[in-house]
Design a protein around this motif. Structure first.
Motif, PDB file in Angstrom:
ATOM      1  N   ARG A  15      46.341  75.125  31.824  1.00  0.00           N
ATOM      2  CA  ARG A  15      46.823  74.140  32.809  1.00  0.00           C
ATOM      3  C   ARG A  15      47.008  72.778  32.152  1.00  0.00           C
ATOM      4  O   ARG A  15      47.966  72.046  32.455  1.00  0.00           O
ATOM      5  N   VAL A  23      57.489  72.137  34.877  1.00  0.00           N
ATOM      6  CA  VAL A  23      57.580  73.033  36.030  1.00  0.00           C
ATOM      7  C   VAL A  23      58.369  72.385  37.172  1.00  0.00           C
ATOM      8  O   VAL A  23      58.206  72.735  38.343  1.00  0.00           O
ATOM      9  N   LEU A  42      49.097  73.484  40.544  1.00  0.00           N
ATOM     10  CA  LEU A  42      49.141  74.848  40.033  1.00  0.00           C
ATOM     11  C   LEU A  42      49.027  75.854  41.173  1.00  0.00           C
ATOM     12  O   LEU A  42      49.747  76.864  41.213  1.00  0.00           O
ATOM     13  N   LEU A  45      52.319  76.154  42.975  1.00  0.00           N
ATOM     14  CA  LEU A  45      53.283  76.935  42.200  1.00  0.00           C
ATOM     15  C   LEU A  45      52.976  78.433  42.263  1.00  0.00           C
ATOM     16  O   LEU A  45      53.895  79.263  42.282  1.00  0.00           O
ATOM     17  N   ALA A  46      51.683  78.770  42.290  1.00  0.00           N
ATOM     18  CA  ALA A  46      51.290  80.180  42.296  1.00  0.00           C
ATOM     19  C   ALA A  46      51.294  80.774  43.698  1.00  0.00           C
ATOM     20  O   ALA A  46      51.178  82.003  43.857  1.00  0.00           O
ATOM     21  N   ALA A  75      53.062  80.765  36.950  1.00  0.00           N
ATOM     22  CA  ALA A  75      52.933  79.325  37.182  1.00  0.00           C
ATOM     23  C   ALA A  75      52.481  78.595  35.924  1.00  0.00           C
ATOM     24  O   ALA A  75      52.905  77.466  35.657  1.00  0.00           O
TER      25      ALA A  75
END
Length: 287
Positions: A15, A23, A42, A45-46, A75
């Protein structure tokens, strides 16, 4: 090794290496207090909750579905090797596999006969901790006589990081060192309960600052082929291609071979080394 800590540190390191721009997220600049992405970014995104991802990053990887792990891997922009490593870290290890981690590895006699028959091709077999389980004469002439060392010292990581001669032998020593540490990281993900692997990592961490730094980076890669530039103390420079082949009947063992481009100066140098006629090859760098 503590599997929960390994999972936590791996996720944090992956990360931290991502920037918002990587991203397609806005960068808040000076208002950003942490390196890389935030946990909530994160998690978004996931497609999981922040609380769920936080528990996972804290090392609680029990009962995580394959779909969630795949989403987190995407991600984090993980490579295939990194994704597989994440899955290993997040999965409980069967008792059978934990028991296998402590058993000694041995190379089959037929395999030793095979590599001995590889005329002109340096070859050796590595175990799961990068232990050199067997080698042929040309490999010992090229990399040093593994057989002359005590069994516990026949380990590629130990040789590269603790034997000063390796820095002269490998022209791109830093690249070789990084590859070895990355391989050990993969091994640690598959066998976190291996006491000998833990002891090896502990020894190298104490004795080598370079190893300690590389280990802390949590880099994993599975490089099955490539090119190595060597500077041998007897015959000089050569550039060799290598191939690493996992043995189907012995899943934790790999056959590694080296060869030079036909007709090249390196091919002639390797031929000269093969014809040297030494029954016991010297360790590179030693008289």
């Amino acid at each position: 090794m503590d599997q929960r800590s390994e999972l936590s540190e791996f996720l944090r390191s992956r990360r931290a290496r991502l920037k918002p721009a990587d991203v397609d997220l806005p960068d808040l600049g000076r208002h950003r207090r942490v390196p890389g992405l935030r946990r909530e970014e994160l998690a978004q995104l996931a497609g999981v909750s922040v609380a769920y991802y936080t528990r996972l990053e804290q090392g609680n990887g029990r009962n995580v579905s394959t779909e969630v792990l795949d989403a987190i891997a995407r991600a984090l922009r993980l490579s295939d090797t990194e994704s597989a490593h994440l899955t290993h870290l997040a999965s409980p290890k069967p008792k059978k596999k934990r028991a296998a981690a402590s058993r000694p590895q041995r190379m089959r006699a037929e395999l030793q006969q095979l590599i001995d028959a590889m005329d002109g091709v340096p070859a050796y077999v590595l175990g799961r901790r990068l232990d050199v389980l067997g080698s042929n004469r040309l490999a010992r002439a090229l990399f040093g006589d593994f057989n002359a060392r005590p069994p516990e010292e026949r380990n590629m990581a130990r040789l590269v990081f603790l034997d000063p001669n390796s820095r002269d032998l490998y022209v791109d020593w830093e690249c070789k060192a990084t590859e070895l540490v990355s391989t050990l990281r993969l091994c640690a993900g598959c066998y976190p309960d291996d006491p000998q692997l833990s002891a090896l990592v502990g020894e190298l961490s104490v004795k080598s600052e370079e190893f300690r730094t590389l280990w802390a980076a949590h880099t994993v890669q599975d490089k099955g082929h490539g090119v190595k530039r060597l500077q041998h103390p007897l015959v000089g420079a050569m550039t060799l291609s290598y191939e690493t082949m996992q043995l189907p009947a012995d899943h934790d063992q790999s056959l590694v071979t080296f060869h030079a481009e036909p007709g090249s100066a390196s091919a002639e140098t390797l031929r000269l080394l093969a014809a040297w006629g030494l029954d016991e090859a010297p360790i590179p760098g030693e008289a």
